[in-house]
Write a protein that holds these residues in place. Structure first.
Motif, PDB file in Angstrom:
ATOM      1  N   THR A 176       0.934  -1.181   0.237  1.00  0.00           N
ATOM      2  CA  THR A 176       0.121   0.275   0.111  1.00  0.00           C
ATOM      3  C   THR A 176       0.715   1.200  -0.058  1.00  0.00           C
ATOM      4  O   THR A 176       0.569   2.214  -0.623  1.00  0.00           O
ATOM      5  N   PHE A 177       1.912   1.297   0.726  1.00  0.00           N
ATOM      6  CA  PHE A 177       2.661   2.288   0.869  1.00  0.00           C
ATOM      7  C   PHE A 177       3.457   2.409  -0.589  1.00  0.00           C
ATOM      8  O   PHE A 177       3.802   3.674  -0.988  1.00  0.00           O
ATOM      9  N   SER A 178       3.899   1.589  -1.091  1.00  0.00           N
ATOM     10  CA  SER A 178       4.635   1.609  -2.294  1.00  0.00           C
ATOM     11  C   SER A 178       3.835   2.038  -3.255  1.00  0.00           C
ATOM     12  O   SER A 178       4.077   3.076  -4.287  1.00  0.00           O
ATOM     13  N   GLU A 179       2.571   1.584  -3.492  1.00  0.00           N
ATOM     14  CA  GLU A 179       1.567   2.276  -4.511  1.00  0.00           C
ATOM     15  C   GLU A 179       1.267   3.658  -4.145  1.00  0.00           C
ATOM     16  O   GLU A 179       1.121   4.526  -5.106  1.00  0.00           O
ATOM     17  N   CYS A 180       1.340   4.075  -2.886  1.00  0.00           N
ATOM     18  CA  CYS A 180       1.170   5.461  -2.458  1.00  0.00           C
ATOM     19  C   CYS A 180       2.087   6.140  -2.988  1.00  0.00           C
ATOM     20  O   CYS A 180       2.164   7.426  -3.727  1.00  0.00           O
ATOM     21  N   ILE A 181       3.322   5.896  -3.063  1.00  0.00           N
ATOM     22  CA  ILE A 181       4.476   6.639  -3.465  1.00  0.00           C
ATOM     23  C   ILE A 181       4.467   6.568  -4.855  1.00  0.00           C
ATOM     24  O   ILE A 181       4.509   7.896  -5.528  1.00  0.00           O
ATOM     25  N   ASP A 182       4.197   5.555  -5.728  1.00  0.00           N
ATOM     26  CA  ASP A 182       3.951   5.818  -7.135  1.00  0.00           C
ATOM     27  C   ASP A 182       3.101   6.725  -7.515  1.00  0.00           C
ATOM     28  O   ASP A 182       2.966   7.298  -8.380  1.00  0.00           O
ATOM     29  N   GLU A 183       1.791   6.421  -7.087  1.00  0.00           N
ATOM     30  CA  GLU A 183       0.692   7.392  -7.210  1.00  0.00           C
ATOM     31  C   GLU A 183       1.257   8.958  -7.206  1.00  0.00           C
ATOM     32  O   GLU A 183       0.802   9.888  -8.056  1.00  0.00           O
ATOM     33  N   GLN A 184       1.513   9.261  -5.953  1.00  0.00           N
ATOM     34  CA  GLN A 184       2.002  10.699  -5.715  1.00  0.00           C
ATOM     35  C   GLN A 184       3.052  11.108  -6.712  1.00  0.00           C
ATOM     36  O   GLN A 184       2.959  12.385  -7.453  1.00  0.00           O
ATOM     37  N   ALA A 202      13.040  15.161  -1.503  1.00  0.00           N
ATOM     38  CA  ALA A 202      12.072  15.506  -2.206  1.00  0.00           C
ATOM     39  C   ALA A 202      11.426  16.940  -2.325  1.00  0.00           C
ATOM     40  O   ALA A 202      10.844  17.331  -3.147  1.00  0.00           O
ATOM     41  N   CYS A 203      11.567  17.872  -1.075  1.00  0.00           N
ATOM     42  CA  CYS A 203      11.230  19.042  -1.076  1.00  0.00           C
ATOM     43  C   CYS A 203      12.018  20.008  -1.831  1.00  0.00           C
ATOM     44  O   CYS A 203      11.934  20.970  -2.143  1.00  0.00           O
ATOM     45  N   TRP A 204      13.364  19.485  -2.247  1.00  0.00           N
ATOM     46  CA  TRP A 204      14.141  20.428  -3.273  1.00  0.00           C
ATOM     47  C   TRP A 204      14.167  19.672  -4.547  1.00  0.00           C
ATOM     48  O   TRP A 204      14.255  20.477  -5.667  1.00  0.00           O
ATOM     49  N   ILE A 205      14.071  18.289  -4.971  1.00  0.00           N
ATOM     50  CA  ILE A 205      14.021  17.858  -6.306  1.00  0.00           C
ATOM     51  C   ILE A 205      13.115  16.629  -6.156  1.00  0.00           C
ATOM     52  O   ILE A 205      13.113  15.898  -5.240  1.00  0.00           O
ATOM     53  N   ASN A 206      12.494  16.308  -7.168  1.00  0.00           N
ATOM     54  CA  ASN A 206      11.392  15.531  -7.523  1.00  0.00           C
ATOM     55  C   ASN A 206      12.306  14.156  -7.380  1.00  0.00           C
ATOM     56  O   ASN A 206      13.180  14.014  -8.386  1.00  0.00           O
ATOM     57  N   GLU A 250       2.664  14.193  -9.903  1.00  0.00           N
ATOM     58  CA  GLU A 250       3.694  15.379  -9.779  1.00  0.00           C
ATOM     59  C   GLU A 250       4.827  14.989 -10.792  1.00  0.00           C
ATOM     60  O   GLU A 250       6.114  15.766 -10.411  1.00  0.00           O
ATOM     61  N   SER A 251       4.662  14.114 -11.726  1.00  0.00           N
ATOM     62  CA  SER A 251       5.859  13.896 -12.656  1.00  0.00           C
ATOM     63  C   SER A 251       6.535  14.928 -13.130  1.00  0.00           C
ATOM     64  O   SER A 251       7.533  14.877 -13.701  1.00  0.00           O
ATOM     65  N   GLU A 252       5.738  15.976 -13.613  1.00  0.00           N
ATOM     66  CA  GLU A 252       6.232  17.113 -14.579  1.00  0.00           C
ATOM     67  C   GLU A 252       7.076  18.324 -13.542  1.00  0.00           C
ATOM     68  O   GLU A 252       7.607  19.068 -14.021  1.00  0.00           O
ATOM     69  N   GLU A 253       6.833  17.902 -12.253  1.00  0.00           N
ATOM     70  CA  GLU A 253       7.073  19.245 -11.228  1.00  0.00           C
ATOM     71  C   GLU A 253       8.609  18.967 -10.780  1.00  0.00           C
ATOM     72  O   GLU A 253       9.342  17.637 -10.873  1.00  0.00           O
ATOM     73  N   TRP A 254       9.472  19.896 -10.939  1.00  0.00           N
ATOM     74  CA  TRP A 254      10.958  19.810 -10.409  1.00  0.00           C
ATOM     75  C   TRP A 254      11.108  19.324  -8.874  1.00  0.00           C
ATOM     76  O   TRP A 254      12.081  18.830  -8.472  1.00  0.00           O
ATOM     77  N   SER A 259       5.378  19.649  -3.670  1.00  0.00           N
ATOM     78  CA  SER A 259       4.955  20.527  -2.854  1.00  0.00           C
ATOM     79  C   SER A 259       5.469  19.941  -1.293  1.00  0.00           C
ATOM     80  O   SER A 259       5.686  18.886  -0.919  1.00  0.00           O
ATOM     81  N   ALA A 260       5.706  20.997  -0.338  1.00  0.00           N
ATOM     82  CA  ALA A 260       6.193  20.615   0.977  1.00  0.00           C
ATOM     83  C   ALA A 260       5.267  19.684   1.570  1.00  0.00           C
ATOM     84  O   ALA A 260       5.749  18.597   2.327  1.00  0.00           O
ATOM     85  N   THR A 261       3.971  19.487   1.628  1.00  0.00           N
ATOM     86  CA  THR A 261       3.270  18.416   1.934  1.00  0.00           C
ATOM     87  C   THR A 261       3.337  17.202   1.473  1.00  0.00           C
ATOM     88  O   THR A 261       3.373  16.197   2.000  1.00  0.00           O
ATOM     89  N   SER A 262       3.437  17.484  -0.140  1.00  0.00           N
ATOM     90  CA  SER A 262       3.750  16.017  -0.586  1.00  0.00           C
ATOM     91  C   SER A 262       4.670  15.444  -0.454  1.00  0.00           C
ATOM     92  O   SER A 262       5.115  14.205  -0.350  1.00  0.00           O
ATOM     93  N   ALA A 263       5.893  16.356  -0.383  1.00  0.00           N
ATOM     94  CA  ALA A 263       7.259  15.575  -0.108  1.00  0.00           C
ATOM     95  C   ALA A 263       7.265  15.148   1.392  1.00  0.00           C
ATOM     96  O   ALA A 263       7.849  14.121   1.552  1.00  0.00           O
ATOM     97  N   ALA A 264       6.433  15.678   2.538  1.00  0.00           N
ATOM     98  CA  ALA A 264       6.659  14.987   3.815  1.00  0.00           C
ATOM     99  C   ALA A 264       5.778  13.624   3.709  1.00  0.00           C
ATOM    100  O   ALA A 264       6.136  12.657   4.245  1.00  0.00           O
ATOM    101  N   GLU A 265       4.663  13.566   2.820  1.00  0.00           N
ATOM    102  CA  GLU A 265       4.058  12.666   2.627  1.00  0.00           C
ATOM    103  C   GLU A 265       4.688  11.323   1.998  1.00  0.00           C
ATOM    104  O   GLU A 265       4.656  10.350   2.302  1.00  0.00           O
ATOM    105  N   LEU A 266       5.418  11.773   1.034  1.00  0.00           N
ATOM    106  CA  LEU A 266       6.184  10.788   0.443  1.00  0.00           C
ATOM    107  C   LEU A 266       7.254  10.171   1.113  1.00  0.00           C
ATOM    108  O   LEU A 266       7.572   8.989   1.114  1.00  0.00           O
ATOM    109  N   LEU A 267       8.011  11.043   2.079  1.00  0.00           N
ATOM    110  CA  LEU A 267       9.048  10.545   3.005  1.00  0.00           C
ATOM    111  C   LEU A 267       8.447   9.767   4.033  1.00  0.00           C
ATOM    112  O   LEU A 267       9.036   8.570   4.211  1.00  0.00           O
TER     113      LEU A 267
END
Length: 178
Positions: free
Chosen positions: A56-64, A124-128, A68-72, A75-83
């Protein structure tokens, strides 16, 4: 894994299974594997619940990352959730590895790529992470190994590592500048 490998299976008692897949193939299968696992897992086994959580966590990471695949950088919230998802996924797999080792079974090996994934999620908060992960062409490890070997010639280990990082930074700078 433990649902597929029977208790009497001796193959996983001598060495870790050599399960190799390309990143794109793995990403494409995670959601399906999670769905199949959730339907057929044994609900009374904690290891099966840990496996479901890891998927489930792996799928969550992939979806996020896909969103945001085109973003450099996310967002701060998304980076925290990814980590957080990455840390929890690796905690699940580390616990699964430990439990299976206690049973004498070699499953859920923590590899360099797990470590690299965590570092890419930490930044992730600095680079995708999609911009820096090691799966692009699957040649990162071979090139890094070759570069590190060339840096070892006549140097002590720490000096060789310092030289390797200098050379690697130069190569990345040259590649991204052109």
């Amino acid at each position: 894994m433990s649902m597929v490998l029977q208790d009497g299976d001796r193959a996983c008692r001598k060495k870790y299974p050599r399960l190799k897949a390309k990143a794109a193939e793995s990403r494409a299968c995670v959601a399906a594997v999670r769905e199949v696992w959730s339907r057929h897992m044994k609900r009374d086994k904690e290891n099966h619940h840990l496996t479901l959580l890891a998927l489930t966590f792996s799928e969550c990471i992939d979806e996020q990352l896909r969103e945001e695949s085109e973003e450099w950088h996310p967002s701060a919230t998304s980076a925290a959730e990814l980590l957080q998802a990455g840390q929890q996924m690796l905690q699940c797999t580390a616990l699964l590895q430990k439990r299976h080792l206690e049973e004498g079974r070699l499953l859920y090996q923590q590899t360099f790529k797990c470590h690299w994934l965590l570092h890419s999620l930490e930044t992730a908060c600095w680079i995708n992470p999609r911009k820096v992960w090691a799966y692009s062409g699957e040649d990162y490890m071979q090139r890094s190994r070759k570069l590190l070997r060339s840096c070892l010639n006549g140097r002590k280990p720490m000096r060789a590592l310092d030289r390797y990082m200098q050379q690697y930074c130069l190569a990345i700078t040259a590649e991204t500048a052109s």
